[in-house]
Structures are given as structure tokens and as C-alpha cells.
Enzyme design. Structure first.
Site, PDB file in Angstrom:
ATOM      1  N   GLY A 130       0.829  -1.218   0.000  1.00 49.54           N
ATOM      2  CA  GLY A 130       0.000   0.000   0.000  1.00 49.54           C
ATOM      3  C   GLY A 130       0.856   1.258   0.000  1.00 49.54           C
ATOM      4  CG  ASN A 131       1.867   3.203  -3.423  1.00 46.56           C
ATOM      5  OD1 ASN A 131       3.012   2.860  -3.171  1.00 46.56           O
ATOM      6  ND2 ASN A 131       1.260   2.917  -4.566  1.00 46.56           N
ATOM      7  CG  ASP A 159       8.626   0.021  -9.162  1.00 51.61           C
ATOM      8  OD1 ASP A 159       7.831   0.749  -9.767  1.00 51.61           O
ATOM      9  OD2 ASP A 159       8.514  -0.239  -7.949  1.00 51.61           O
ATOM     10  CG  HIS A 187       6.383   1.950  -5.472  1.00 50.05           C
ATOM     11  ND1 HIS A 187       6.523   1.355  -6.705  1.00 50.05           N
ATOM     12  CD2 HIS A 187       5.072   2.211  -5.336  1.00 50.05           C
ATOM     13  CE1 HIS A 187       5.335   1.269  -7.276  1.00 50.05           C
ATOM     14  NE2 HIS A 187       4.439   1.779  -6.474  1.00 50.05           N
TER      15      HIS A 187
HETATM   16  P1  NAX Z   1      -8.238  -0.980  -3.608  1.00 52.89           P
HETATM   17  O1  NAX Z   1      -8.754   0.370  -3.262  1.00 52.89           O
HETATM   18  O2  NAX Z   1      -8.918  -1.779  -4.657  1.00 52.89           O
HETATM   19  O3  NAX Z   1      -8.181  -1.869  -2.289  1.00 52.89           O
HETATM   20  C1  NAX Z   1      -7.676  -1.413  -1.084  1.00 52.89           C
HETATM   21  C2  NAX Z   1      -8.456  -2.092   0.011  1.00 52.89           C
HETATM   22  O4  NAX Z   1      -7.857  -1.744   1.254  1.00 52.89           O
HETATM   23  C3  NAX Z   1      -9.921  -1.654   0.084  1.00 52.89           C
HETATM   24  O5  NAX Z   1     -10.750  -2.793   0.016  1.00 52.89           O
HETATM   25  C4  NAX Z   1     -10.005  -0.950   1.436  1.00 52.89           C
HETATM   26  O6  NAX Z   1     -11.266  -1.155   2.069  1.00 52.89           O
HETATM   27  C5  NAX Z   1      -8.885  -1.624   2.204  1.00 52.89           C
HETATM   28  N1  NAX Z   1      -8.390  -0.862   3.349  1.00 52.89           N
HETATM   29  C6  NAX Z   1      -8.262   0.492   3.479  1.00 52.89           C
HETATM   30  N2  NAX Z   1      -7.824   0.789   4.710  1.00 52.89           N
HETATM   31  C7  NAX Z   1      -7.640  -0.373   5.359  1.00 52.89           C
HETATM   32  C8  NAX Z   1      -7.203  -0.705   6.663  1.00 52.89           C
HETATM   33  N3  NAX Z   1      -6.892   0.246   7.548  1.00 52.89           N
HETATM   34  N4  NAX Z   1      -7.137  -2.024   7.009  1.00 52.89           N
HETATM   35  C9  NAX Z   1      -7.475  -2.966   6.133  1.00 52.89           C
HETATM   36  N5  NAX Z   1      -7.915  -2.720   4.880  1.00 52.89           N
HETATM   37  C10 NAX Z   1      -7.986  -1.433   4.501  1.00 52.89           C
HETATM   38  O7  NAX Z   1      -6.691  -0.760  -3.935  1.00 52.89           O
HETATM   39  P2  NAX Z   1      -5.683  -1.746  -4.694  1.00 52.89           P
HETATM   40  O8  NAX Z   1      -5.742  -1.470  -6.146  1.00 52.89           O
HETATM   41  O9  NAX Z   1      -5.880  -3.131  -4.215  1.00 52.89           O
HETATM   42  O10 NAX Z   1      -4.286  -1.148  -4.198  1.00 52.89           O
HETATM   43  C11 NAX Z   1      -3.880  -1.260  -2.854  1.00 52.89           C
HETATM   44  C12 NAX Z   1      -2.644  -0.399  -2.596  1.00 52.89           C
HETATM   45  O11 NAX Z   1      -1.556  -0.847  -3.379  1.00 52.89           O
HETATM   46  C13 NAX Z   1      -2.834   1.079  -2.937  1.00 52.89           C
HETATM   47  O12 NAX Z   1      -2.282   1.855  -1.875  1.00 52.89           O
HETATM   48  C14 NAX Z   1      -1.987   1.242  -4.185  1.00 52.89           C
HETATM   49  O13 NAX Z   1      -1.529   2.568  -4.339  1.00 52.89           O
HETATM   50  C15 NAX Z   1      -0.862   0.282  -3.906  1.00 52.89           C
HETATM   51  N6  NAX Z   1      -0.041  -0.161  -5.037  1.00 52.89           N
HETATM   52  C16 NAX Z   1       1.284  -0.365  -4.796  1.00 52.89           C
HETATM   53  C17 NAX Z   1       2.144  -0.841  -5.779  1.00 52.89           C
HETATM   54  C18 NAX Z   1       3.592  -1.063  -5.474  1.00 52.89           C
HETATM   55  O14 NAX Z   1       4.316  -1.402  -6.416  1.00 52.89           O
HETATM   56  N7  NAX Z   1       4.097  -0.910  -4.256  1.00 52.89           N
HETATM   57  C19 NAX Z   1       1.654  -1.086  -7.151  1.00 52.89           C
HETATM   58  C20 NAX Z   1       0.181  -1.277  -7.240  1.00 52.89           C
HETATM   59  C21 NAX Z   1      -0.635  -0.376  -6.347  1.00 52.89           C
HETATM   60  O15 NAX Z   1      -0.771   0.873  -6.956  1.00 52.89           O
END
Ligand code: NAX
Length: 327
Positions: A130-131, A159, A187
Site C-alpha cells: 500500500g502506497n 518496478d 516506489h
Molecule cells: P483498492 O482500493 O482496490 O483496495 C484497497 C483495500 O484496502 C480496500 O478494500 C479498502 O477497504 C482496504 N483498506 C483500506 N484501509 C484499510 C485498513 N486500515 N485495514 C485494512 N484494509 C484497509 O486498492 P488496490 O488497487 O488493491 O491497491 C492497494 C494499494 O496498493 C494502494 O495503496 C496502491 O496505491 C498500492 N499499489 C502499490 C504498488 C507497489 O508497487 N508498491 C503497485 C500497485 C498499487 O498501486
């Protein structure tokens, strides 16, 4: 058959997890002989959707899926966890400044770090997806003082994989011909994909491409690939992000191939002059469930300035949440 291991996944009803959970349960991450118990965390409003995901996991009849927990309580999700994939994060909302985003996530990752500290296996391996992934990993790590900081990592593998494919396609080679790729830093769009370390069929990759392509096409395309996916697909990378998370944990747990390495956001020990304690992406070799930063790579001036720029961004992110970090 081995005893099951516990894998905690947060954001388990989100789009990345919709690909990730099924591959973990299929044995793609820890091997086809390793049963897993999935401990899935979501926020309360998403528990209904998470139940649907759990029903689908049931319907797959995966032989390796030894149990499932769905919960909105981090203390339950991380209980005795051997692995934790922290995917859920707060996305940037309308009008939200960068600092607001960092703080909103600091609140989430400090709670999760504490829960890991208090309830997880002492040998847990943590991957933050998560970002902003590197700074979220830093926050979780700082809130888990009883766990070795080396056990908290951030995902740079997407990446890394993107860079491998770009250079293989450009040189008309296969992904299997490319080794020793390195992504340095954060990242984010300041990350530095470094072709000077990479090899194609054992020869320097940098000698197979022209300098203009390297600087003006390769580097920005790898840095901006996430935005390009959003533009094309109308949604951010999901299956490729899940795949990268699988590869990251698989290699950390089971080892990197002889003669090759991977890029991982890890706790800096000061290698290459990077400030100690930042979660910074380095080339890493994994063996026996542990990682080591590859030492002794030659860094020219071009690389050095880019490595510094992405380090500076990580320092800024850390400083923006400093007041929320335990001493
Ligand atoms: P989604 O919005 O589809 O899913 C995120 C989920 O997290 C949601 O279901 C939400 O209810 C849940 N959530 C939010 N707060 C929470 C908490 N405190 N405890 C438990 N669950 C919680 O996002 P998705 O496309 O699955 O991406 C998830 C994360 O990955 C984002 O932050 C995104 O920016 C990041 N990424 C990171 C990448 C990397 O290379 N490091 C690449 C892909 C992605 O962009």
C-alpha cells in the site's frame, strides 16, 4: 505435507488482493507443498465484500488452503502470522495534499505495526504494498520495536519486473536473458532504474542500448508505468502488482537464483551512503529466508545523483510524519 503457515493480507477485498489471495492459496508464493491459513483484514464497511471473496476461495477447493479468517481487527489478523502482506491503504482523495495522505496512512500503518509487534510470529516477514509503500513500511517498522527492522520490507518488485521487460523487448531478448536489474530508492516517480548493473546474456545491458533511449525513454517509462496502466485500463495495476508481491515473498522465503538478485525496499544499513534506517530499494540476494544488500557495485556520477534524489524524497516523506513516529 508441511504444517500450515499463517499469511495475513490487508485490504483483502480490494482489487490487488482479488488476484493475490487466489495465487497464495494455489501455492504460487510459498510452494506447492506449503499449506496456508489466510488471515484477511478489511475495514468494517468492506467485510461483506470480503465474505464474498472468502466464499470464492472456498469454491476453488484449493488443496493447500488450510483455513481462513476474515476480520476488521488487526490484532486478530496478525495473530501468530508468519507472513504479512500489507496491501490496504488510504488512497488520495479529492483535495488531499501529499502530507494529508502520508498522515492518513501513518495512522493505519502505526496501528498495524503495533498489532504485528504484539501478536505476530517473532519471525514474521512483512511486505508493504500500500502506497506510499516505503514510508508506510517505515511507520509499521518503527511501531514494532520488538521485531527486527530487517523483517519489514516495501514492494519494488513491480518496478523491477517492468524494467526487465522493457530492456528485454528493446534488445529483442527474452526476460530469461536479463539478470542483475536494480531499482534504487522509493516506489515513486523518483525511483532510479539502473541499467549499469544489469546483464543481458551475461554482458552489460548498458552496452546493448543507446544512451538517449536509456535516459529519455527507459528511465521515465519505468518510473511512469503505473500512470500509463491507469490511463489504459482505467484502474491501477492489480494482477501485475499481486504477481510482484508473490515474487517478492517467494524469493525472500525460498531464495534468489544463483548469480542473480532482486530489488527490495529494505532497512538501510548505510550501504552506498544511503541514510541508515530509511526503507530504500537496494539490489538484494536472498538465501535461507534472509536478504543481503549486494555490495561493491560501481556507482558513476549519473547514478549517484539519481540515487540521492530518491533518497531525499524518502527523507522528506519521513520528515512529514516524524511527529507520528515513536522515538
Ligand atoms: P483498492 O482500493 O482496490 O483496495 C484497497 C483495500 O484496502 C480496500 O478494500 C479498502 O477497504 C482496504 N483498506 C483500506 N484501509 C484499510 C485498513 N486500515 N485495514 C485494512 N484494509 C484497509 O486498492 P488496490 O488497487 O488493491 O491497491 C492497494 C494499494 O496498493 C494502494 O495503496 C496502491 O496505491 C498500492 N499499489 C502499490 C504498488 C507497489 O508497487 N508498491 C503497485 C500497485 C498499487 O498501486
Amino acid at each position: 505435507m508441511k504444517a500450515p503457515v499463517r499469511v495475513a493480507v490487508t485490504g483483502a477485498a480490494g482489487q490487488i488482493s482479488y488476484s493475490l489471495l487466489f495465487r497464495i492459496a494455489a501455492g504460487d508464493m510459498l510452494g506447492k507443498d506449503q499449506p496456508v491459513i489466510l488471515q484477511m483484514l478489511e475495514i468494517t464497511p468492506a467485510l461483506g465484500a470480503l465474505q464474498g471473496v472468502a466464499m470464492e476461495l472456498d469454491d476453488c477447493a484449493f488443496p493447500l488452503l488450510a483455513g481462513m479468517i476474515t476480520t476488521d481487527d488487526p490484532n486478530v489478523a496478525f495473530k501468530d502470522a508468519d507472513y504479512a502482506l500489507l496491501v490496504g491503504a488510504r488512497p488520495r482523495g479529492p483535495g488531499m495534499e501529499r502530507k494529508d495522505l502520508l498522515e492518513a496512512n501513518a495512522a493505519i500503518f502505526s496501528v498495524q505495526g503495533k498489532a504485528i509487534n504484539d501478536h505476530a510470529s517473532r519471525d514474521i516477514k512483512v511486505l508493504v504494498v500500500g502506497n506510499p509503500a516505503n514510508t508506510n513500511a517505515l511507520i509499521a517498522q518503527r511501531n514494532a520495536p520488538d521485531i527486527d527492522p530487517r523483517q519489514f520490507t516495501a514492494m519494488m518488485r513491480l518496478d523491477h519486473n517492468r524494467a526487465m521487460t522493457q530492456v528485454a523487448q528493446k534488445t529483442g531478448t527474452s526476460i530469461n536473458d536479463v539478470t542483475q536489474m536494480t531499482i534504487w530508492g522509493n516506489h515513486s516517480s523518483t525511483q532510479y532504474p539502473d541499467l549499469h548493473t544489469a546483464l543481458i546474456n551475461g554482458e552489460p545491458a548498458i552496452s546493448k542500448v543507446d544512451g538517449t533511449w536509456y535516459e529519455e525513454t527507459f528511465i521515465p517509462e519505468v518510473q511512469q508505468r503505473g500512470a500509463a496502466i491507469i490511463k489504459a485500463r482505467g484502474a491501477s495495476s492489480a494482477a501485475s502488482a499481486a504477481n510482484a508481491a508473490i515474487f517478492h515473498i517467494r524469493d525472500w522465503a525460498l531464495g534468489t537464483p544463483e548469480g542473480d538478485w532482486v530489488s527490495m525496499g529494505v532497512y538501510s544499513d548505510g550501504s552506498y551512503g544511503i541514510e541508515e534506517g530509511l526503507i530504500y530499494s537496494f539490489p538484494c540476494v536472498c538465501k535461507d529466508g534472509d536478504w543481503q544488500i549486494v555490495q561493491g557495485l560501481e556507482i558513476n556520477e549519473f547514478s549517484s545523483s539519481r540515487m540521492k534524489a530518491t533518497e531525499n524524497e524518502l527523507k522528506e516523506e519521513r520528515n512529514a510524519v516524524k511527529s507520528l513516529l515513536p522515538a
